[in-house]
Design an enzyme around this catalytic site. Sequence first.
Site, PDB file in Angstrom:
ATOM      1  N   SER A  50       0.866  -1.186   0.000  1.00  0.00           N
ATOM      2  CA  SER A  50       0.000   0.000   0.000  1.00  0.00           C
ATOM      3  C   SER A  50       0.901   1.234   0.000  1.00  0.00           C
ATOM      4  O   SER A  50       2.103   1.139   0.316  1.00  0.00           O
ATOM      5  CB  SER A  50      -0.895   0.007   1.244  1.00  0.00           C
ATOM      6  OG  SER A  50      -0.108   0.254   2.398  1.00  0.00           O
ATOM      7  N   ASP A  85      -0.630  -1.621  -4.176  1.00  0.00           N
ATOM      8  CA  ASP A  85      -2.018  -1.916  -3.803  1.00  0.00           C
ATOM      9  C   ASP A  85      -2.786  -0.599  -3.632  1.00  0.00           C
ATOM     10  O   ASP A  85      -2.309   0.305  -2.925  1.00  0.00           O
ATOM     11  CB  ASP A  85      -1.996  -2.694  -2.477  1.00  0.00           C
ATOM     12  CG  ASP A  85      -3.350  -3.223  -2.072  1.00  0.00           C
ATOM     13  OD1 ASP A  85      -4.174  -3.498  -2.960  1.00  0.00           O
ATOM     14  OD2 ASP A  85      -3.592  -3.377  -0.851  1.00  0.00           O
ATOM     15  N   HIS A  86      -3.920  -0.473  -4.252  1.00  0.00           N
ATOM     16  CA  HIS A  86      -4.749   0.749  -4.161  1.00  0.00           C
ATOM     17  C   HIS A  86      -3.946   2.023  -4.427  1.00  0.00           C
ATOM     18  O   HIS A  86      -3.976   2.971  -3.626  1.00  0.00           O
ATOM     19  CB  HIS A  86      -5.438   0.852  -2.794  1.00  0.00           C
ATOM     20  CG  HIS A  86      -6.517  -0.161  -2.628  1.00  0.00           C
ATOM     21  ND1 HIS A  86      -7.747  -0.039  -3.232  1.00  0.00           N
ATOM     22  CD2 HIS A  86      -6.533  -1.329  -1.954  1.00  0.00           C
ATOM     23  CE1 HIS A  86      -8.477  -1.093  -2.923  1.00  0.00           C
ATOM     24  NE2 HIS A  86      -7.769  -1.902  -2.163  1.00  0.00           N
ATOM     25  N   ASP A 106      -6.179   2.704  -8.389  1.00  0.00           N
ATOM     26  CA  ASP A 106      -7.538   2.697  -7.848  1.00  0.00           C
ATOM     27  C   ASP A 106      -8.189   4.047  -8.130  1.00  0.00           C
ATOM     28  O   ASP A 106      -8.062   4.987  -7.356  1.00  0.00           O
ATOM     29  CB  ASP A 106      -7.490   2.416  -6.341  1.00  0.00           C
ATOM     30  CG  ASP A 106      -8.881   2.407  -5.705  1.00  0.00           C
ATOM     31  OD1 ASP A 106      -9.859   2.697  -6.432  1.00  0.00           O
ATOM     32  OD2 ASP A 106      -8.978   2.126  -4.507  1.00  0.00           O
ATOM     33  N   HIS A 178     -12.801  -4.580   3.183  1.00  0.00           N
ATOM     34  CA  HIS A 178     -11.472  -4.758   3.775  1.00  0.00           C
ATOM     35  C   HIS A 178     -11.601  -4.934   5.289  1.00  0.00           C
ATOM     36  O   HIS A 178     -12.418  -4.273   5.920  1.00  0.00           O
ATOM     37  CB  HIS A 178     -10.603  -3.528   3.517  1.00  0.00           C
ATOM     38  CG  HIS A 178     -10.187  -3.367   2.087  1.00  0.00           C
ATOM     39  ND1 HIS A 178     -10.506  -2.268   1.339  1.00  0.00           N
ATOM     40  CD2 HIS A 178      -9.466  -4.166   1.282  1.00  0.00           C
ATOM     41  CE1 HIS A 178     -10.002  -2.401   0.127  1.00  0.00           C
ATOM     42  NE2 HIS A 178      -9.370  -3.539   0.051  1.00  0.00           N
ATOM     43  N   ASN A 232      -4.640  -9.150   3.764  1.00  0.00           N
ATOM     44  CA  ASN A 232      -3.769  -8.330   4.599  1.00  0.00           C
ATOM     45  C   ASN A 232      -4.115  -8.493   6.085  1.00  0.00           C
ATOM     46  O   ASN A 232      -3.282  -8.894   6.898  1.00  0.00           O
ATOM     47  CB  ASN A 232      -3.890  -6.851   4.196  1.00  0.00           C
ATOM     48  CG  ASN A 232      -3.032  -5.969   5.081  1.00  0.00           C
ATOM     49  OD1 ASN A 232      -1.902  -6.319   5.399  1.00  0.00           O
ATOM     50  ND2 ASN A 232      -3.572  -4.831   5.495  1.00  0.00           N
TER      51      ASN A 232
HETATM   52  P1  13P Z   1      -8.036  -7.647   4.002  1.00  0.00           P
HETATM   53  O1  13P Z   1      -7.251  -6.685   4.836  1.00  0.00           O
HETATM   54  O2  13P Z   1      -9.464  -7.662   4.343  1.00  0.00           O
HETATM   55  O3  13P Z   1      -7.422  -8.995   4.004  1.00  0.00           O
HETATM   56  O4  13P Z   1      -7.977  -7.091   2.508  1.00  0.00           O
HETATM   57  C1  13P Z   1      -6.726  -6.875   1.884  1.00  0.00           C
HETATM   58  C2  13P Z   1      -6.894  -6.171   0.601  1.00  0.00           C
HETATM   59  O5  13P Z   1      -7.886  -6.285  -0.079  1.00  0.00           O
HETATM   60  C3  13P Z   1      -5.778  -5.324   0.166  1.00  0.00           C
HETATM   61  O6  13P Z   1      -6.073  -4.646  -1.004  1.00  0.00           O
END
Ligand code: 13P
Length: 288
Positions: A50, A85-86, A106, A178, A232
């Site tokens: 992230s 990520d995102h 994203d 999430h 995560n």
């Molecule tokens: P979780 O934290 O719910 O496992 O999701 C992780 C996620 O989607 C990261 O983009």
Amino acid sequence: MALVSAKDMLTKAKAGKYAVGQFNINNLEWTKAILLTAEELKSPVILGVSEGAGKYMCGYKTVVGMVNGMLEELNITVPVALHLDHGSYEGAKACIEAGFSSVMFDGSHYPIDENVAKTKELVGICESKGLSIEAEVGSIGGEEDGVIGQGECADPEECKQVADLGVTMLAAGIGNIHGKYPENWAGLSFETLDAIQQKTGDMPLVLHGGTGIPADMIKKAISLGVAKINVNTECQLSFAAATREYIEAGKDQQGKGFDPRKLLAPGTEAIKATVKEKMELFGSVGKA
Ligand code: 13P
């Protein structure tokens, strides 16, 4: 093996009806645990970073250096993608520059036309460099780096619009959240998932919020086209529980505090166990 784009691993996963896990990294211990588990299980893997975790780890170049060093020095032979990520538009460009092999842009919080325009530009850059790119349509609920989304089901037409830009994989909200799922969670909307896949053809779909989704729902989502699942929170929970237990047991103090390597060892082992369990559930074991 050097970092690879996620494209081939996802094409294979889609054809073989399994999913590749994306496990988020936060530090050296998490990264080592995930890579060693992938190697042991002969599973392809995606390391998610992230923007907040990137900052924490001193920036994207440090992350690239650390991961590349581990691939070599741990003799990792399975395919590994290093994925933002995102990502924001600027974050995606910075990761491409720093040597990531994959990025997520994203743009789900933009109006769809702006999401399309920005995604299109980044698809062009990624294509020219052989990198994979994930786009998102329809925000995913819960909390990600302090941002709380409401969670929604994506519009299949908008998914088609973004998929047609040539993205490698598409994250689309199907009621997933999430973090921990609330007691009254309605579950995944398989109707939406099915409609999105029908509109987007062979596009590998991404399921965010992989923590706490019951195994039968995970399996059904894979059967309907999900080829990548992000995890995560479950690693955070297992890491924290094992570390807490170690501290509460009061081991290793001897007047000098805790040896940092010993202190982090139980959490690292706990992450290995979580990653193993997920890879088995997703069906990626032995697929490297
Ligand atoms: P979780 O934290 O719910 O496992 O999701 C992780 C996620 O989607 C990261 O983009």
